[in-house]
Design a protein around this motif. Structure first.
Motif, PDB file in Angstrom:
ATOM      1  N   LEU A 157      58.003  -2.026  46.971  1.00 56.87           N
ATOM      2  CA  LEU A 157      56.661  -1.335  46.705  1.00 56.87           C
ATOM      3  C   LEU A 157      56.677  -0.418  45.548  1.00 56.87           C
ATOM      4  N   ALA A 158      58.133  -0.025  45.096  1.00 55.40           N
ATOM      5  CA  ALA A 158      58.420   0.878  43.795  1.00 55.40           C
ATOM      6  C   ALA A 158      57.598   0.431  42.390  1.00 55.40           C
TER       7      ALA A 158
ATOM      8  N   GLY B  69      61.146  -0.270  50.351  1.00 58.17           N
ATOM      9  CA  GLY B  69      60.835   0.569  49.316  1.00 58.17           C
ATOM     10  C   GLY B  69      60.957   0.009  47.908  1.00 58.17           C
TER      11      GLY B  69
ATOM     12  N   ALA C  90      58.232   5.545  47.663  1.00 59.15           N
ATOM     13  CA  ALA C  90      58.239   3.991  48.119  1.00 59.15           C
ATOM     14  C   ALA C  90      58.900   3.700  49.538  1.00 59.15           C
TER      15      ALA C  90
END
Length: 330
Positions: free
Chosen positions: A251-252, A248, A267
């Motif tokens: 992706l954040a 995550g 995320a």
């Protein structure tokens, strides 16, 4: 499945329950009817699944048009009623339709099919054979007949029971009719297509059915992989996600740049979803190798979103038509 000129005129569609064999049979009928051909789509299990797909009232025991295709082609559908098929049989060979109606009123037909389940399959396959061989002015009435057949666990018995009947009857019309049905079912004009999903049980049942049908001398056509999901990531991204290499935290920043709410929680959830998709895809890809090992022509149909309507059927039919035109023979 094969393009014209093709010896295959009887297409029997089977598959494990839940694989969408009725949908595939309907789409195949549409594909075969393109460019002005006339195709009969036969339902054998009394579920009225064909009527639901084509959004028509329940089908009676008569051949009724349910769709028109490119070039003026048409698909007619027939839901076989076992009682009516028996009356046809009695009338055709013994001129006993009136007596047969009396037997039906007495409940004798229901009794006969209950105590002898194989009789039902004999009558159905006999009706299918009649449709395949029916002629008018010297040419076949139907360019092709597509049968939405019983599932893989019962398909060999369904197609072979008439052969057993032929062994019991040494002579007479029953023997003649039984031999005629099996001659069609075992001939090059028949192909049994097996529908599967990229899941363990359907693929295993497909392999078992092909082995049983081959042993019984019944001709195998194509394997149709139905509801195949498309990958949403490139190959290297899929491999990384499947190995658990996507987090995550990676992706954040992109989610924040897109001004999406949810922060780290979104995320992490998205990373978990991508990982699940990638692992599911990897599992499906492994099963593709097992399908290929069956050594039969194979076509994949996509997983479509939304309800299955006539437009969706034509979309699947286009995929099957490409399969036919590419020379994937049965």
């Amino acid at each position: 499945m094969s393009p014209d000129p093709s010896p295959v005129r009887l297409h029997v569609v089977t598959g494990k329950g839940g694989t969408g064999k009725t949908t595939v049979a309907a789409a195949l009928a549409l594909a075969l009817a393109a460019d002005g051909r006339t195709v009969l789509l036969v339902e054998t299990e009394g579920r009225q699944g064909i009527a639901q797909l084509f959004d028509t009232p329940p089908l009676p025991y008569e051949e009724r048009r349910v769709a028109v295709t490119r070039g003026g082609g048409e698909v007619k559908a027939l839901a076989i009623d076992v009682e009516e098929a028996l009356l046809d049989y009695l009338d055709m060979f013994y001129n006993l339709r009136r007596a047969g109606r009396a037997l039906r009123k007495m409940g004798a037909v229901d009794f006969a099919t209950a105590i002898a389940p194989g009789l039902r399959d004999v009558l159905i396959t006999g009706k299918v054979k009649e449709a395949v061989t029916r002629r008018h002015d010297g040419r076949p009435v139907y360019d092709a007949v597509v049968v939405d057949a019983p599932p893989t666990g019962r398909i060999t018995r369904f197609l072979g029971v008439t052969g057993e009947m032929a062994q019991l009857a040494r002579s007479g019309p029953i023997k003649t009719q039984s031999d005629g049905v099996m001659a069609v079912l075992r001939s090059p004009q028949t192909a049994v297509h097996v529908v599967t999903l990229l899941e363990d049980m359907p693929v295993q049942e497909t392999a078992d059915a092909i082995a049983e049908l081959t042993k019984a001398g019944l001709p195998i056509g194509s394997v149709v992989v139905n509801m195949a999901a498309e990958p949403v990531l490139p190959a290297d991204g899929l491999a990384r996600a499947a190995d658990g290499g996507l987090t995550g935290a990676e992706l954040a920043p992109a989610l924040a740049a897109a001004h999406l709410p949810g922060g780290d929680g979104l995320a992490d959830a998205l990373a978990a979803e991508v990982t699940e998709h990638a692992r599911r895809w990897a599992g499906q890809d492994g099963l593709r190798a097992e399908v290929e090992a069956l050594d039969r022509p194979t076509v994949e149909l996509p997983l479509l979103t939304g309800p299955m309507d006539l437009g969706s059927l034509f979309e699947l039919a286009a995929r099957l038509e490409d399969h036919l035109q590419n020379g994937e023979t049965a």
